[in-house]
Design an enzyme around this catalytic site. Structure first.
Site, PDB file in Angstrom:
ATOM      1  CB  ALA A 105      75.016  76.783  83.798  1.00  0.00           C
ATOM      2  CE  LYS A 106      74.955  77.185  91.755  1.00  0.00           C
ATOM      3  NZ  LYS A 106      74.960  78.658  91.851  1.00  0.00           N
TER       4      LYS A 106
END
Length: 827
Positions: A105-106
């Site tokens: 994720a980011k």
């Protein structure tokens, strides 16, 4: 365009639009969660979910590739295209997260109002993300108030520090605690109650596993020999500072960060090591604080803000510069291209690209003026403690020219792994704390006491991953066909883009095959990560994580001191128990067999990853593979061909035995029942042969499963069956045939599949012959022509010195003819 707008509403699965603030009015910020696959204008990277947070002062976007995902939140300097930025970062994080439980994720955010601080913008972003995230209370999922939700529950949200947010973990955890979010201070790893990565030095320690391996491969013992180093970063930084303290024999001759350039043409290793340690412990230090009396003649520290730098002669000679006056940017380029043993990246930025790429491809405009091409590098080894120091194509170019490099997601994996374990340890402690059996102080003490265990486990994982890379590289030319098939499969089924990942095209692979070269370490690293992710997801979709045979994978994840007493229930009832088990299995499996084996077995037997994992677990238990692997791993110095040969032989044994198990079981394996079926025979055979004929055990170990099957069918002692089989192999020369066939390098997929099929046919025929009362000596007077024909074909192959597919087919046909005769003759 209208369709695109319409699908935005269709893809919207929840929003905070109707939520109210504490005062009862509308919130100043809004959050929108989208199912990205439902958007009509999807790019090449499609997240599982994305959350857009917006208000007058800031906006941000969080994307994740699965329901259980983690990654950093960064302050972006790209307001025009931060979605492009975050999608690329998420894809990279997904690859990087392959050895840990959550997928990638980011998040990125920008300020629209320069009057607010970055911390204030970050706080709004965190609140927005939590606005549309489910909570857990009393073991049940609780949706946000005043919110209509569609799709699956969304209660796992874990964030991490990143560019511009390194000191914000406590802010995130404070917000989570205020809102009663179930993860508490596990929401953001690190912080006051988490593991201090800089103090542990864990990221640098993990990267030095790779560096030591590289240096040993080129004949340098870092503990006893001097190592020349050029670096990116400064001593106050976590990764650079800790990394440059790992050996007292480092001769750091040049380095730079965003403020200064440091040159020391002839450093004293001991004195410079002590000075680096002093700067590392001095808060906020820079290269300007380095004691000038310790810098050798011709060296110095220059600000990057200077218009020009007059370089003394010793520094010119060190950097092979033929000009006395350089701009700071030119001097940085000279440092990057210095002729050193090690280029150590402990900073931020992308400084090396491929000659086939433009600066735009590097996606780091701030460093366009100093970036160099990989072909200009003169370092022998690159250690990537920092992220994105090189583009992937630059790594490949460097490796193709003989340089030693892995990838950033391999070298700095220890930091990510430590954070993930911290989160999962805190989740395990949650139920115990909630029941009142542990106070917060006692809970924190347990976490602190587990720090060394966590570090040791994480570093062991780094060793295993680097070992897997080295083994695959050692046999890369032979594995090229297998790797090519894996790339094709990942492209078709798992979203791999070979261009984006820097993997070779079909024509490039053909050229390498012609030159006798395989994939490079950076390319193999990508396949290693993708394989782990694919296997993990397929295991989670099966009942493998629920099989009692894999319960040990869950307990082994946690410190030994947690295996009894209060924390037992916290482990067995862990909310991510299945994910932990699947991750542990896939990591161990791919590290042992390498990328490509599972897909090869899938092609041969029409099975999937869960069936292969079951066959692997049976093999592991029956033959004590863990101890065999450790014995082979310690069989020589790092990089010694003898050690690689031992590990490769063990890999082939695992593949052969797992394949035979799948062949006998028709693809579906009950682990406990299969182990019980073969264990007694294999233990008897191993004990007997290790005591009386150790060399025979090494030879017959590959046949043990089939010998057990034959013994069961005949109702005979497995030792007698083994003796008959050995005599047959010797008389007919089949042991040489099988070994020669396995040594053959298939030219393409068809030939590889044919070779595997013929090897299975020859093995099956030999074991059928073993069942008949008379072995070959007894048949010689009765069927001299059949025996002679087979022996003559084998003898001709021996004279040629190899067995390829046509020769194996001829031998298999003659052997099958003998089997048919023996069966018809009744022995």
């Amino acid at each position: 365009m209208l369709r695109a707008f319409a699908t935005c509403f269709g893809a919207l699965v929840r929003t905070s639009w109707f939520q109210v603030s504490e005062s009862g009015g509308h919130k100043a910020h809004q959050a929108f969660m989208f199912d990205s696959a439902q958007l009509s204008l999807c790019g090449s990277v499609v997240p599982y979910r994305e959350i857009f947070v917006d208000c007058d002062d800031m906006e941000g976007l969080h994307v994740r590739s699965g329901a259980i995902a983690r990654g950093g939140l960064r302050f972006s300097d790209r307001p025009e295209d931060y979605r492009t930025e975050v999608l690329g970062l998420m894809k990279t994080q997904t690859v990087k997260n392959s050895p840990i439980v959550p997928t990638g994720a980011k998040g990125v955010f920008i300020r629209k109002n320069p009057e607010i601080t970055v911390a204030q913008a970050y706080s709004v972003f965190i609140n927005g993300l939590l606005d549309v995230t489910d909570n857990i209370a009393d073991g049940k999922t609780v949706h946000p108030a005043h919110t209509v939700t569609y799709g699956a529950d969304s209660n796992y949200l874990v964030v991490a520090a990143d560019k511009g947010t390194a000191a914000f973990s406590d802010i995130a955890n404070h917000i989570a605690a205020q809102r009663g979010f179930w993860l508490g201070d596990a929401f953001a790893a690190g912080g006051t109650t988490g593991y201090d990565h800089k103090q542990m030095g864990i990221t640098a320690r993990g990267a030095w596993v790779s560096v030591r391996d590289h240096l040993t491969e080129i004949g340098i013992d870092v503990d006893t020999e001097a190592v020349t180093v050029a670096g990116i970063g400064d001593c106050s930084g976590d990764v650079f500072g800790n990394g440059m303290l790992h050996s007292a024999n480092l001769r750091l001759v040049a380095a730079f960060d965003h403020r200064h350039i440091f040159i020391d043409p002839d450093p004293d290793p001991a004195a410079s090591h002590a000075e680096r340690r002093r700067l590392h412990t001095q808060p906020g230090s820079s290269w300007a604080d380095y004691d000038p009396n310790l810098i050798s003649d011709g060296g110095g520290v220059w600000p990057r803000s200077a218009k020009n730098i007059v370089l003394p002669k010793p520094a010119q000679e060190l950097l092979s510069v033929d000009r006395q006056t350089l701009t700071p940017d030119q001097l940085v380029q000279a440092v990057l291209c210095a002729k050193v043993d090690l280029l150590w990246n402990g900073g931020i930025g992308t400084y090396v690209k491929s000659h086939r790429e433009s600066h735009v491809d590097a996606a780091d405009p701030a460093n366009d003026s100093v970036r160099v091409n990989a072909e200009q590098l003169r370092a022998r080894v690159i250690g990537e403690g920092g992220n994105l120091g090189l583009t992937q194509r630059a790594r490949v170019d460097f490796a193709l020219r003989g340089g030693r490099v892995n990838a950033d997601f391999i070298d700095n994996a220890a930091g990510v792994a430590t954070s993930d374990r911290e989160v999962n340890l805190k989740i395990a402690l949650e139920s115990v704390c909630r029941s009142g059996q542990l106070t917060e102080v006692q809970r924190n003490a347990r976490l602190t006491a587990a720090e060394n265990d966590v570090a040791a486990t994480v570093l062991s994982g780094c060793h295993n991953q680097v070992l897997a890379l080295g083994l695959a590289e050692a046999y890369a030319p032979r594995l090229l066909n297998r790797h090519e098939r894996l790339i094709e499969s990942l492209e078709r089924h798992n979203g791999l883009n070979r261009t984006a990942e820097g993997l070779p095209s079909e024509s490039e692979i053909a050229a390498r095959a012609q030159d006798g070269r395989g994939l490079t370490r950076p390319e193999i690293a990508v396949l290693l990560a993708y394989s782990k992710n694919v296997v993990c997801q397929e295991l989670l979709s099966s009942d493998i994580p629920d099989d009692p045979a894999f319960v040990s994978a869950l307990s082994a994840y946690f410190p030994d001191s947690w295996q009894c007493g209060l924390l037992t229930d916290g482990i067995t009832e862990h909310r991510l128990a299945r994910e932990i088990i699947a991750t542990q299995i896939s990591d161990d499996l791919i590290n042992h067999v390498g990328p490509g084996l599972i897909y090869r077995l899938e092609e041969r037997f029409g099975v999937r990853s869960p069936e292969v994992a079951a066959a692997y677990m049976v093999t592991r238990r029956l033959f004590k593979v863990d101890s065999l692997w450790e014995h082979a791993r310690r069989g020589g110095t790092v990089g010694a061909q003898g050690r690689w040969q031992g590990l490769h032989d063990l890999q082939q044994f695992i593949e052969h035995t797992a394949g035979r198990l799948l062949r006998h079981a028709g693809g579906r394996i009950d682990i406990a029942a299969t182990v019980e079926r073969y264990a007694a025979h294999i233990d008897t055979l191993r004990s007997h042969l290790q005591r009386n004929a150790p060399d025979s055990w090494l030879r017959l170990r590959r046949q043990a499963v089939d010998l057990s099957e034959t013994a069961v069918r005949l109702g005979s002692d497995v030792r007698n069956v083994a003796q008959t089989h050995l005599a047959l192999e010797e008389a007919l020369g089949m042991n040489w045939v099988i070994n020669a066939l396995e040594s053959h390098h298939p030219a393409n997929w068809w030939e590889a599949m044919a070779a595997d099929a013929l090897r299975d046919d020859i093995t099956d025929a030999l074991h059928r012959l073993t069942e008949f009362p008379r072995h070959v000596d007894g048949w010689q007077p009765i069927a001299p022509e059949r025996i002679s024909r087979l022996k003559e074909v084998v003898a001709r192959a021996r004279r040629d010195g190899f067995v390829d597919v046509p020769r194996a087919a001829a031998i298999s046909a003659e052997l099958s003819s003998l089997c048919r005769w023996a069966g018809g003759a009744g022995g």
